[in-house]
Enzyme design. Structure first.
Site, mmCIF file in Angstrom:
data_model
loop_
_atom_site.group_PDB
_atom_site.id
_atom_site.type_symbol
_atom_site.label_atom_id
_atom_site.label_comp_id
_atom_site.label_asym_id
_atom_site.label_seq_id
_atom_site.Cartn_x
_atom_site.Cartn_y
_atom_site.Cartn_z
ATOM 1 N N ASP A 177 0.831 -1.209 0.000
ATOM 2 C CA ASP A 177 0.000 0.000 0.000
ATOM 3 C C ASP A 177 0.859 1.250 0.000
ATOM 4 O OD1 ASP A 177 0.884 -0.390 2.647
ATOM 5 O OD2 ASP A 177 -1.083 -1.074 3.323
ATOM 6 N N HIS A 235 -7.763 -4.210 10.443
ATOM 7 C CA HIS A 235 -7.500 -3.975 9.012
ATOM 8 C C HIS A 235 -6.297 -4.779 8.532
ATOM 9 C CE1 HIS A 235 -4.824 -0.204 9.961
ATOM 10 N NE2 HIS A 235 -4.031 -1.206 9.685
ATOM 11 N N ASN A 252 -7.864 -2.375 14.634
ATOM 12 C CA ASN A 252 -9.282 -2.525 14.264
ATOM 13 C C ASN A 252 -9.493 -3.683 13.296
ATOM 14 O OD1 ASN A 252 -8.197 -1.549 11.902
ATOM 15 N ND2 ASN A 252 -9.425 0.317 11.813
ATOM 16 N N GLU A 260 -9.938 -1.002 5.667
ATOM 17 C CA GLU A 260 -10.519 -0.732 6.976
ATOM 18 C C GLU A 260 -11.830 -1.509 7.148
ATOM 19 O OE1 GLU A 260 -8.675 0.650 9.041
ATOM 20 O OE2 GLU A 260 -8.003 2.654 8.497
HETATM 21 C C1 F6R Z 1 1.172 -1.489 6.326
HETATM 22 C C2 F6R Z 1 -0.180 -1.960 6.413
HETATM 23 C C3 F6R Z 1 -0.936 -2.017 7.684
HETATM 24 C C4 F6R Z 1 -0.108 -2.415 8.899
HETATM 25 C C5 F6R Z 1 -0.941 -2.361 10.164
HETATM 26 C C6 F6R Z 1 -0.129 -2.681 11.398
HETATM 27 O O1 F6R Z 1 1.677 -1.587 4.990
HETATM 28 O O2 F6R Z 1 -0.697 -2.292 5.426
HETATM 29 O O3 F6R Z 1 -2.012 -2.900 7.539
HETATM 30 O O4 F6R Z 1 0.402 -3.701 8.700
HETATM 31 O O5 F6R Z 1 -1.490 -1.087 10.300
HETATM 32 O O6 F6R Z 1 0.782 -1.656 11.591
HETATM 33 P P1 F6R Z 1 1.897 -1.776 12.729
HETATM 34 O O7 F6R Z 1 2.779 -2.897 12.342
HETATM 35 O O8 F6R Z 1 2.624 -0.450 12.671
HETATM 36 O O9 F6R Z 1 1.192 -2.005 14.016
#
Ligand code: F6R
Length: 244
Positions: free
Chosen positions: A67, A138, A136, A143
């Site tokens: 992403d 995702h 949450n 989301e």
């Molecule tokens: C990042 C992504 C997100 C993260 C998620 C967890 O490319 O796609 O889904 O993997 O937000 O983030 P952290 O590891 O910072 O808790």
């Protein structure tokens, strides 16, 4: 889903890295989907270390970023491109021809997302997709509410996600872009293998909902229950609310 629980994030990261190094040894032109975020920091650190120790060449590996924030400049510390440059691409000396990223500044983001889907298809699909999970539930920037058959597209970030990622954007959630380009859940589910990693008590409820809860768009990671080859690599804290 296979669930592997290890005592600490460092042990999980080491295990993830050794799985990846073994896959690249077996298939030198592996197509690997890369996530960003704090969970991935020790994973990429271990990957770089183990790649050197095992003397496995990553020269032919093809990488796809999961992403990118909409409007993010490559120089922005919080951008996915900047993160991947710092943590994986430069340390592994990956050439530009081997990495595909979503352009968060594309003037036509829908066309950019369609181009990305085509690029993944042209590469023969993603062999292994690394995933973190949001508090949450995702995955990528899909989301809660994202359809399970969604494709690569522009998605609106939740306030919770902007809050969680504020540190990478100077500390204020307002500085975090409101939208992102992300692989869709349907696109993620087409990866041959998904490796989902989570650390800490803050992720325990999301992990339990994804693994043990009902399949629902309200918990995007629960879509992974429909996939035949998902490995969840968790530390004990992140696994602490699992039913097993
Ligand atoms: C990042 C992504 C997100 C993260 C998620 C967890 O490319 O796609 O889904 O993997 O937000 O983030 P952290 O590891 O910072 O808790």
């Amino acid at each position: 889903m296979r669930i592997l629980v290890q005592p600490t994030p460092d042990v999980v990261a080491s295990l993830a890295a050794s799985l990846l190094v073994a896959r690249v040894r077996h298939q030198p032109d592996l197509v690997l989907g890369l996530a960003t975020g704090m969970t991935m920091v020790p994973v990429y650190r271990e990957l770089v270390l183990q790649q050197q120790l095992a003397a496995v060449s990553f020269a032919r590996v093809r990488l796809f970023a999961l992403d990118e924030y909409r409007g993010a400049l490559p120089a922005d510390l919080g951008s996915c491109r900047g993160f991947l440059d710092r943590h994986v691409l430069r340390p592994l000396a990956v050439g530009p021809a081997h990495i595909q990223m979503l352009d968060g500044r594309a003037s036509d983001p829908d066309a950019e997302c369609a181009r990305y889907e085509d690029a993944i298809r042209a590469a023969g699909g993603i062999d292994v997709q690394l995933l973190g999970i949001g508090g949450n539930g995702h995955i990528g920037f899909n989301e809660p509410g994202s359809p399970f058959d969604s494709r690569t597209r522009v998605a609106r970030l939740s306030e919770q996600t902007r809050q969680a990622n504020a540190a990478q954007w100077g500390g204020s959630p307002v500085a975090v872009p409101a939208d992102a380009l992300t692989l869709g859940i349907g696109t993620i589910l087409e990866a041959r293998t998904c490796l989902l990693l989570a650390f800490g008590f803050g992720k325990a409820a999301a992990v339990a909902a994804a693994v043990d809860g009902p399949r629902t768009a309200e918990v995007p990671a629960s879509a992974l229950q429909m996939h035949g080859d998902v490995v969840c690599l968790l530390d004990e804290a992140a696994a602490s609310q699992l039913a097993r």
